[in-house]
Design a protein around this motif. Structure first.
Motif, PDB file in Angstrom:
ATOM      1  N   UNK A  25      22.582  38.008  45.532  1.00 19.99           N
ATOM      2  CA  UNK A  25      22.009  36.959  46.371  1.00 19.99           C
ATOM      3  C   UNK A  25      20.906  37.571  47.237  1.00 19.99           C
ATOM      4  N   UNK A  26      19.881  36.788  47.482  1.00 19.55           N
ATOM      5  CA  UNK A  26      18.782  37.262  48.319  1.00 19.55           C
ATOM      6  C   UNK A  26      18.814  36.542  49.661  1.00 19.55           C
ATOM      7  N   UNK A  27      18.674  37.303  50.747  1.00 19.54           N
ATOM      8  CA  UNK A  27      18.441  36.747  52.077  1.00 19.54           C
ATOM      9  C   UNK A  27      17.097  37.278  52.550  1.00 19.54           C
ATOM     10  N   UNK A  28      16.201  36.379  52.914  1.00 22.98           N
ATOM     11  CA  UNK A  28      14.835  36.752  53.255  1.00 22.98           C
ATOM     12  C   UNK A  28      14.627  36.724  54.763  1.00 22.98           C
ATOM     13  N   UNK A  29      13.959  37.757  55.269  1.00 24.76           N
ATOM     14  CA  UNK A  29      13.705  37.872  56.703  1.00 24.76           C
ATOM     15  C   UNK A  29      12.221  38.152  56.918  1.00 24.76           C
ATOM     16  N   UNK A  30      11.573  37.282  57.719  1.00 30.74           N
ATOM     17  CA  UNK A  30      10.198  37.547  58.116  1.00 30.74           C
ATOM     18  C   UNK A  30      10.028  37.149  59.572  1.00 30.74           C
ATOM     19  N   UNK A  31       8.809  37.290  60.072  1.00 28.90           N
ATOM     20  CA  UNK A  31       8.506  37.005  61.467  1.00 28.90           C
ATOM     21  C   UNK A  31       7.460  37.988  61.942  1.00 28.90           C
ATOM     22  N   UNK A  79      11.662  42.001  62.401  1.00 30.31           N
ATOM     23  CA  UNK A  79      12.124  41.921  61.020  1.00 30.31           C
ATOM     24  C   UNK A  79      13.069  43.055  60.650  1.00 30.31           C
ATOM     25  N   UNK A  80      12.620  44.284  60.921  1.00 29.77           N
ATOM     26  CA  UNK A  80      13.412  45.436  60.488  1.00 29.77           C
ATOM     27  C   UNK A  80      14.769  45.472  61.176  1.00 29.77           C
ATOM     28  N   UNK A  81      14.785  45.247  62.484  1.00 32.26           N
ATOM     29  CA  UNK A  81      16.058  45.244  63.209  1.00 32.26           C
ATOM     30  C   UNK A  81      16.985  44.172  62.665  1.00 32.26           C
ATOM     31  N   UNK A  92      16.172  45.996  51.917  1.00 31.95           N
ATOM     32  CA  UNK A  92      15.055  46.417  51.076  1.00 31.95           C
ATOM     33  C   UNK A  92      13.806  45.608  51.409  1.00 31.95           C
ATOM     34  N   UNK A  93      12.728  45.882  50.677  1.00 30.34           N
ATOM     35  CA  UNK A  93      11.455  45.220  50.939  1.00 30.34           C
ATOM     36  C   UNK A  93      10.607  46.042  51.870  1.00 30.34           C
ATOM     37  N   UNK A  94       9.970  45.378  52.818  1.00 34.45           N
ATOM     38  CA  UNK A  94       9.055  46.057  53.733  1.00 34.45           C
ATOM     39  C   UNK A  94       9.759  47.037  54.662  1.00 34.45           C
ATOM     40  N   UNK A 137      24.372  48.293  41.292  1.00 32.61           N
ATOM     41  CA  UNK A 137      24.375  46.851  41.503  1.00 32.61           C
ATOM     42  C   UNK A 137      24.777  46.479  42.920  1.00 32.61           C
ATOM     43  N   UNK A 138      24.378  45.288  43.358  1.00 31.67           N
ATOM     44  CA  UNK A 138      24.666  44.829  44.705  1.00 31.67           C
ATOM     45  C   UNK A 138      25.077  43.368  44.690  1.00 31.67           C
ATOM     46  N   UNK A 139      25.789  42.991  45.755  1.00 32.66           N
ATOM     47  CA  UNK A 139      26.133  41.581  45.948  1.00 32.66           C
ATOM     48  C   UNK A 139      25.026  40.838  46.670  1.00 32.66           C
ATOM     49  N   UNK A 140      24.365  41.528  47.600  1.00 33.75           N
ATOM     50  CA  UNK A 140      23.371  40.892  48.461  1.00 33.75           C
ATOM     51  C   UNK A 140      22.193  41.835  48.678  1.00 33.75           C
ATOM     52  N   UNK A 141      20.990  41.295  48.590  1.00 35.58           N
ATOM     53  CA  UNK A 141      19.790  41.967  49.079  1.00 35.58           C
ATOM     54  C   UNK A 141      19.375  41.278  50.376  1.00 35.58           C
ATOM     55  N   UNK A 142      19.177  42.049  51.433  1.00 33.70           N
ATOM     56  CA  UNK A 142      18.557  41.521  52.652  1.00 33.70           C
ATOM     57  C   UNK A 142      17.134  42.035  52.635  1.00 33.70           C
ATOM     58  N   UNK A 143      16.179  41.129  52.408  1.00 29.72           N
ATOM     59  CA  UNK A 143      14.818  41.511  52.056  1.00 29.72           C
ATOM     60  C   UNK A 143      13.873  41.247  53.228  1.00 29.72           C
ATOM     61  N   UNK A 144      13.299  42.319  53.765  1.00 32.38           N
ATOM     62  CA  UNK A 144      12.253  42.165  54.779  1.00 32.38           C
ATOM     63  C   UNK A 144      10.927  41.895  54.077  1.00 32.38           C
ATOM     64  N   UNK A 145      10.290  40.795  54.460  1.00 32.33           N
ATOM     65  CA  UNK A 145       9.033  40.406  53.832  1.00 32.33           C
ATOM     66  C   UNK A 145       7.924  40.354  54.869  1.00 32.33           C
TER      67      UNK A 145
END
Length: 511
Positions: free
Chosen positions: A133-139, A143-145, A164-166, A180-188
Motif C-alpha cells: 500500500x502507498x501512503x503519500x506525503x507532501x507539503x 514532509x520528511x519528519x 522512501x521517495x524524496x 517486500x513490504x506491506x506499506x510504502x510511506x512516500x515523500x513526494x
C-alpha cells in the motif's frame, strides 16, 4: 522510425513488472540517485536505455556501464544527437528537470510521453508479489519528519514498512527490495508530483496528505499556482483517507477538488479542538475524533503535550506533523496505544530544531532544514527572543513578510549566503532597529565560524541563536545537512563543546 501515434499504445499495457518492457527505447534525464534507480530498473526489465546528464559522478558513470545502459554527458541546452538518434518512445525525467528545461520542452513538442520515477514505480510495484500500500506525503514543510513518524508508527504495529521517495531512498529501490513490504510511506516533492501523469496507471494511494502550502520553488514551477497544483496531485485517486491541514485552507480546497475513489474520507488536523472527522488537541491531549464509532460525542487519546515536550517534540509545527502522521496510521488501522508507544521512542533528525548547545543561558538551535520562509516561520514561532542566522538561495521568494511577522522577537540578525542584498533590504524595511551583520560569503569553510562569532556578540542570556535560513543552501554548501553540520561544529568549537560530525548524512532534495 516508429510512428509517434503508435507509442502510447504500447505504454498503456506496461502496468506490471511482468509486462513486456523488452526493447522499449527510453531516455532518462539526470543521473543522481533517482535517475540511476530508473536506469537500473529499466535495464533489468530489458529496455534500451540512454541516460543523459550535464555531468555525472565517477561512481554513477561506472555503474551505468555495468548495468548495460548508455550514458551521454554534456550540453543539454539542445537535444543531443545521441538522443535524437535513440528515437525515444518514452522519456523519464529526474526531479531536477523543470518544465522549462530545454529537454522537457523538446520532449513536449515532439509529443514523446514523459514520466517521472513515481509513475514508473507505480507501474512495476508488483515485482516481488502483492504490491505494498502507498501512503503519500507532501507539503512545503514537514514532509520528511511526517514520513519518518508515519513509518515508525506503522512499524510499531508490526507491519513491514519502507519510508522512501524524496526522503533519500528512491521508490524504485523499495519496489525492487526482495524482502517486500506491506506499506510504502512516500515523500513526494512538488517536482515529482508535477510529473505524475494522468494515465490508466495513475497512482491510487491508500491515503495521502498535503501538510501545508506556501510560496516555494517558484523558480522551478514558474508560478505559485503551478506549484500549488502540483502539490494537489497528491490526493488524486486516493482510496481511504485524504488528510488535510485545517489551519491551511488551501489543503482543504485541494481535497474538495480532487478526483478520489468513492468512499475516501476527508480527515482534518490542526492544533485546535477536533471536529467529528478530525484529529486535534484538547486540554493538552492529542485526540482522534475521526477513527472511532462514536466520534460525535467522544475521542480517543493519543499522547499528551507534556509527554511530547519531554522528548523535544512539542514545537507547534512538530505537533502538527505528529497529528498528520497519526491520521495516516489510524487510517491504516493502527491503534492509539501503538501510536503512543512509537512516539515515545521517536526523535527528530539532525538539522530540524536540533539543540546544539545550551551554554551561559544561550541556546543554540540548528534548523538548517528550514529552507524556505514557511519552515523558518514555524521555527521562529517556537522562541521568544532570537538572534537569527538566515540567508542563502531565496528561490524567488520574498522574505519580507516573514521578517515583518517576527520583527518583535528579533534580538539581531546574521546574514549568510550569496543573496544578501535582498535579505538586508527586507530587514531594513521591516526590522530597522535590530543590529544586522553580513557575513562575507567567500570561503565557505569559515562562513559558519564567522556567523557564530557574530551571533555570540549579539546574544544575551535567555536568547536563542537560531539557524533557520529561510533559504536553500546550494549557493555555499552541498546541502542543508552540511550547512547545519558546519553550524554545529562552529558552536561547539567556539563555546568549548565537542561537535558531532554529521557530514555523512545523505543529502536530500530541498523541495
Amino acid at each position: 522510425m516508429t510512428p509517434r501515434h503508435a507509442v502510447p499504445d504500447r505504454l498503456v499495457g506496461l502496468t506490471s513488472w511482468h509486462a513486456d518492457w523488452s526493447g522499449l527505447r527510453v531516455v532518462i534525464l539526470g543521473l543522481g540517485a533517482t535517475g540511476f534507480s530508473v536506469a537500473d530498473t529499466l535495464t533489468e526489465l530489458g529496455a534500451d536505455v540512454l541516460v543523459v546528464a550535464e555531468s555525472a559522478s565517477d561512481e554513477y558513470t561506472r555503474l551505468v556501464s555495468v548495468i548495460g545502459a548508455t550514458l551521454f554527458t554534456g550540453d543539454l541546452r539542445h537535444p543531443p544527437t545521441e538522443v535524437i538518434e535513440h528515437d525515444p518512445e518514452l522519456i523519464v525525467a529526474s526531479p531536477g528537470f523543470s518544465p522549462h528545461h530545454p529537454m522537457i520542452e523538446w520532449a513536449t513538442a515532439q509529443m514523446i510521453p514523459l514520466w517521472g520515477d513515481i509513475e514508473l514505480a507505480w507501474r512495476v510495484r508488483d515485482k516481488v508479489g502483492t504490491p505494498a500500500e502507498w501512503m503519500l506525503v507532501t507539503g512545503t514543510n514537514g514532509k520528511t519528519t511526517t514520513v519518518q513518524l508515519t513509518a515508525s508508527i506503522i512499524a510499531a504495529a508490526g507491519h513491514r514498512v519502507a519510508p522512501c521517495g524524496n526522503i533519500g531512498v528512491p521508490v524504485l529501490d523499495a519496489v525492487r527490495d526482495p524482502q517486500g513490504f506491506d506499506v510504502f510511506v512516500v515523500e513526494l516533492s512538488s517536482h515529482q508530483l508535477h510529473y505524475l501523469a494522468s494515465t490508466n496507471a495513475a497512482v491510487s494511494p491508500h491515503s495521502a496528505v498535503c501538510l501545508n502550502i506556501a510560496n516555494d520553488h517558484l523558480e522551478w514551477h514558474g508560478t505559485f499556482d503551478a506549484y500549488r497544483d502540483a502539490k494537489a496531485r497528491v490526493y488524486e485517486n486516493t482510496r481511504v483517507a485524504c488528510v488535510y491541514n485545517k489551519a491551511d485552507a488551501a489543503t482543504r480546497t485541494m481535497v474538495e477538488n480532487a478526483e478520489v475513489v468513492e468512499g475516501a474520507r476527508a480527515i482534518g488536523f490542526d492544533l485546535g479542538i477536533p471536529g467529528p472527522s478530525d484529529l486535534g488537541v484538547v486540554d493538552g491531549i492529542l485526540c482522534d475524533r475521526a477513527f472511532l464509532d462514536d466520534r460525535r460525542s467522544s475521542a480517543l487519546e493519543i499522547i499528551t503535550l507534556d509527554e511530547l515536550h519531554a522528548q523535544g517534540l512539542a514545537a507547534p509545527h512538530v505537533v502538527a506533523n505528529i497529528l498528520a502522521a497519526s491520521a495516516l496510521a489510524r487510517a491504516y488501522g493502527v491503534p492509539p496505544e501503538t501510536i503512543k508507544q512509537a512516539l515515545r521512542g521517536f526523535s527528530l533528525d539532525p538539522h530540524r530544531i536540533q539543540l546544539v548547545l545550551d551554554h551561559d543561558g544561550i541556546r543554540w538551535i540548528n534548523d538548517s532544514k528550514a529552507t524556505n520562509p514557511h519552515a523558518a516561520d514555524a521555527s521562529l514561532t517556537a522562541f521568544e527572543s532570537v538572534v537569527w542566522v538566515l540567508g542563502g538561495l531565496l528561490k524567488g521568494v520574498d522574505i519580507g513578510p516573514l521578517i515583518a511577522r517576527h520583527a518583535s522577537r528579533l534580538r539581531g540578525a546574521v546574514i549568510i549566503g550569496t543573496e544578501q542584498q535582498a535579505v538586508t533590504s527586507a530587514l531594513q524595511r521591516h526590522a530597522p532597529d535590530i543590529p544586522v551583520i553580513e557575513v562575507d560569503p567567500a570561503e565557505t569553510e569559515t562562513v559558519m565560524t564567522r556567523a557564530v562569532h557574530a551571533a555570540l556578540g549579539m546574544a544575551e542570556p535567555g536568547d536563542v541563536v537560531l539557524l533557520a535560513p529561510a533559504a536553500a543552501s546550494l549557493d555555499q554548501f552541498t546541502g542543508y545537512d552540511q550547512r547545519g553540520t558546519y553550524f554545529a561544529q562552529a558552536v561547539n568549537e567556539i563555546q568549548g563543546g565537542g561537535a558531532d560530525d554529521q557530514s555523512e548524512e545523505p543529502h536530500r532534495t530541498e523541495s
